[in-house]
Write a protein that holds these residues in place. Structure first.
Motif, PDB file in Angstrom:
ATOM      1  N   VAL A  56       0.836  -1.205   0.000  1.00 26.03           N
ATOM      2  CA  VAL A  56       0.000   0.000   0.000  1.00 26.03           C
ATOM      3  C   VAL A  56       0.872   1.256   0.000  1.00 26.03           C
ATOM      4  CG1 VAL A  56      -0.180   0.178   2.499  1.00 26.03           C
ATOM      5  CG2 VAL A  56      -2.029   1.023   1.069  1.00 26.03           C
ATOM      6  N   TYR A  58       2.946   1.967  -2.013  1.00 28.95           N
ATOM      7  CA  TYR A  58       3.127   2.417  -3.401  1.00 28.95           C
ATOM      8  C   TYR A  58       2.332   3.687  -3.668  1.00 28.95           C
ATOM      9  CZ  TYR A  58       4.343   1.463  -8.279  1.00 28.95           C
ATOM     10  OH  TYR A  58       4.874   1.511  -9.546  1.00 28.95           O
ATOM     11  N   HIS A  59       1.316   3.938  -2.827  1.00 27.15           N
ATOM     12  CA  HIS A  59       0.565   5.185  -2.979  1.00 27.15           C
ATOM     13  C   HIS A  59       1.385   6.386  -2.547  1.00 27.15           C
ATOM     14  CE1 HIS A  59      -3.313   3.560  -4.136  1.00 27.15           C
ATOM     15  NE2 HIS A  59      -3.138   2.603  -3.247  1.00 27.15           N
ATOM     16  N   LEU A  60       2.375   6.148  -1.707  1.00 29.97           N
ATOM     17  CA  LEU A  60       3.185   7.258  -1.207  1.00 29.97           C
ATOM     18  C   LEU A  60       4.543   7.341  -1.882  1.00 29.97           C
ATOM     19  CD1 LEU A  60       2.629   7.172   2.650  1.00 29.97           C
ATOM     20  CD2 LEU A  60       1.710   8.783   1.002  1.00 29.97           C
ATOM     21  N   HIS A  61       5.150   6.170  -2.104  1.00 28.90           N
ATOM     22  CA  HIS A  61       6.530   6.172  -2.588  1.00 28.90           C
ATOM     23  C   HIS A  61       6.648   5.470  -3.922  1.00 28.90           C
ATOM     24  CE1 HIS A  61       8.298   7.974   0.833  1.00 28.90           C
ATOM     25  NE2 HIS A  61       8.016   7.014   1.672  1.00 28.90           N
ATOM     26  N   ALA A 242      -4.407  13.881   0.494  1.00 28.28           N
ATOM     27  CA  ALA A 242      -4.373  12.912  -0.601  1.00 28.28           C
ATOM     28  C   ALA A 242      -3.932  13.599  -1.890  1.00 28.28           C
ATOM     29  CB  ALA A 242      -5.742  12.263  -0.771  1.00 28.28           C
ATOM     30  N   TRP A 246      -0.409  12.902  -3.844  1.00 25.91           N
ATOM     31  CA  TRP A 246      -0.546  12.453  -5.224  1.00 25.91           C
ATOM     32  C   TRP A 246       0.198  13.398  -6.166  1.00 25.91           C
ATOM     33  CZ3 TRP A 246      -3.448  14.750  -9.297  1.00 25.91           C
ATOM     34  CH2 TRP A 246      -3.617  13.934 -10.422  1.00 25.91           C
ATOM     35  N   ARG A 249       3.976  12.885  -6.320  1.00 26.00           N
ATOM     36  CA  ARG A 249       4.377  11.829  -7.252  1.00 26.00           C
ATOM     37  C   ARG A 249       4.236  12.293  -8.694  1.00 26.00           C
ATOM     38  NH1 ARG A 249       3.867   6.475  -5.623  1.00 26.00           N
ATOM     39  NH2 ARG A 249       4.623   6.074  -7.714  1.00 26.00           N
ATOM     40  N   LYS A 250       3.091  12.928  -9.015  1.00 28.30           N
ATOM     41  CA  LYS A 250       2.800  13.267 -10.395  1.00 28.30           C
ATOM     42  C   LYS A 250       3.688  14.396 -10.910  1.00 28.30           C
ATOM     43  CE  LYS A 250       0.077  10.149 -11.067  1.00 28.30           C
ATOM     44  NZ  LYS A 250       0.371   9.109 -12.070  1.00 28.30           N
TER      45      LYS A 250
END
Lengths: 258, 305
Positions: A56, A58-61, A242, A246, A249-250
């Protein structure tokens, strides 16, 4: 293997039991391939990627980050610590909600009871309060860090704006929580603070009225701020967090190097 | 050979003349189709000429063996072998030639007549006793090359970005984060064990403490209240402060991130950070009863977290 007595030793039994559990269907359904807890884990580049990808987190890193980004001196972990403190405050806050009633005079008595009647009550309350002050500090320092690294520059402009919203929400969360002990400190600090809002041109009186639920702070204000503190503002801040994570990352991961 | 530039034609002629030991002008004239090809041995007539699409002259293998050498090798019946093995004659022959070349032996003669080979076996014709490669029998106006595509230098997209120095998040970053988290948790717990959160007397609307102070993060603003009108200090400054903060990325157009290249931005921001720190400290510790100035070491600290 047997020891001198011809009996299976405790250590052997534990090892066998551990192996049995780790090869079971339940265990391997919980820990996805690449997890260090899975049976037969080896430290390989492939597994290092899987640890993140099948997690999970993977949502952060991402799987990999730029080398300078892991240096403690670059970020000082301020953003991550702010997030962690938010989680800590959520956990301790839920604990406190079990013992707190937002009415007068029960609010004050409940806070007093935390110190005398509730196991670890005073400790958890202290953690909640000091953690909240620390979070205001880390969020502010995180903002300063981002500024000095020029990390708000394109393509990260909007995430900086989201960060400012998060800073404001953090202050509001802290401020609404300030009233809840319902003691002299809380009452008058909030009176002073919210009086400032009443000076807003045109809408000042209305803003003040909506915030404190009347022309001056009353026990009704306590309920209002309690709901804001434990439900409304956390909900809003989670949404913005959130988006914030997000966008990190983007927008190409962490900025830099300088 | 129409359509070919003169200089290319000349270069080709020079190369061929050098290879064949002939005069350049003669070859050139031949290439242009002005002069008839020199009379060749009548021994190599059929395959190339009979081919509807004539192969380029260069395809004729230079190492074509002398007829005498070919005759000296063992004779193999390729047709029979082909039937037995189920392999086309042309492939068998190519294998045979290749083996012979690597072993340095003369290519064995074959029983089947080259002229009888199908069109697909055109290279087989090369093995026929030909003393020298024939000049290209290319009809006038036929171009023997095709332009497939033109690729401009800038048209190819550079998709591959330059490699970056990266490390795996696990274990490098996660380990650091975990340690940071543990350190902060431990520090917070220890601090909470020894320092209790303040709890004063029950809230009393009729008794305002002196001084009354806002939470510490608003004390900078409260400090400003002593200097400015409440509308300025309580509303305009914080509102414009937040809006100004949010607008920083759209106002600061300087793309540089190096501190030495953005001194002005850093100076302005640092000024505000420093000013708010000073104001907050001042309002927290140097304001006593009546929110008047007081030294904390003289009159005591009027401040609660």
């Amino acid at each position: 293997m047997a020891n001198g007595n011809g009996r299976v030793g405790l250590r052997e039994r534990l090892t066998q039991a551990g192996d049995h559990i780790r090869t079971s269907q339940v265990w391997s359904s919980i820990f996805r391939p690449g997890s260090p807890f899975r049976a037969g884990y080896t430290d390989s580049p492939r597994n290092r990627s899987y640890v993140i990808m099948n997690n999970v987190l993977y949502h952060l890193h991402p799987v990999k980050v730029k080398r300078h980004a892991v240096r403690l001196s670059y970020t000082l972990c301020l953003g991550g610590l702010s997030f962690f403190l938010f989680i800590l405050l959520t956990i301790t806050g839920i604990f406190l909600m079990f013992y707190y009633r937002p009415t007068s005079p029960q609010a004050y008595l409940d806070i007093q009871a935390l110190a005398t009647d509730v196991a670890f009550g005073q400790l958890v309350r202290n953690l909640h309060r000091w953690g909240a002050h620390l979070m205001v500090l880390t969020v502010f320092l995180h903002m300063a860090r981002v500024f000095y690294h020029g990390a708000y520059k394109p393509p990260r402009e909007f995430n900086w704006v989201v960060g400012i919203v998060l800073l404001t929400l953090t202050l509001l969360l802290s401020f609404t929580g300030y009233l809840l002990p319902w003691d002299q400190l809380a009452l008058w600090a909030v009176t002073v603070g919210s009086n400032m809002g009443a000076y807003a041109p045109v809408v000042g009186d209305q803003v003040s009225f909506a915030l404190i639920g009347g022309v001056q702070i009353t026990p009704d204000t306590l309920l209002r701020w309690y709901v804001l503190h434990v439900l409304f503002l956390p909900f809003i801040i989670v949404v913005f967090m959130a988006v914030h994570f997000w966008r990190v990352r983007k927008d190409g991961g962490i900025s830099g190097p300088l | 050979m129409a359509g070919l530039p003169e200089h290319l034609l000349r270069r080709s002629a020079e190369a061929r003349a050098k290879a064949e030991g002939r005069d350049v002008e003669e070859v050139l004239a031949e290439l242009k189709g002005e002069a008839p090809p020199p009379p060749q041995e009548s021994a190599a007539p059929a395959p190339a000429a009979a081919d509807p699409e004539p192969a380029q002259g260069d395809t004729a293998p230079v190492e074509a063996p002398a007829p005498a050498a070919a005759a000296s090798g063992p004779v193999r019946d390729l047709e029979a072998e082909s039937a037995a093995l189920g392999v086309p004659v042309s492939l068998l022959q190519r294998a045979m030639e290749g083996r012979a070349r690597t072993e340095g032996k003369p290519i064995p003669a074959m029983a089947s007549a080259p002229a009888a080979a199908p069109a697909a076996a055109a290279p087989a014709a090369a093995a026929a006793p030909a003393a020298a490669p024939a000049a290209p029998a290319i009809p006038e106006g036929v171009t023997t090359q095709r332009l497939l595509t033109v690729v401009k230098a800038g048209a190819i997209q550079q998709v591959k970005s330059s490699p970056q120095d990266k490390v795996s998040v696990w274990p490098h970053l996660l380990a650091i984060e975990f340690v940071a988290l543990m350190v902060v948790t431990a520090g917070l717990i220890v601090f909470s064990v020894f320092v209790d959160a303040p709890l004063l007397e029950f809230a009393n609307f009729n008794e305002q403490p002196n001084p009354s102070k806002a939470p510490w993060y608003f004390l900078g603003l409260q400090e400003l209240l002593s200097y400015f009108d409440p509308q300025v200090a309580g509303v305009i400054i914080p509102t414009f402060g937040l809006i100004g903060l949010a607008l920083i990325p759209y106002v600061d157009k300087n793309p540089a991130v190096k501190p030495s290249d953005r001194k002005l931005a850093i100076m302005i921001f640092s000024f505000f950070v420093f000013a708010s720190a000073v104001l907050t400290t001042y309002g927290s510790f140097f304001r006593g009863p009546g929110f008047n100035f007081s030294f904390p070491w003289v009159d005591g600290i009027f401040f609660d977290f």
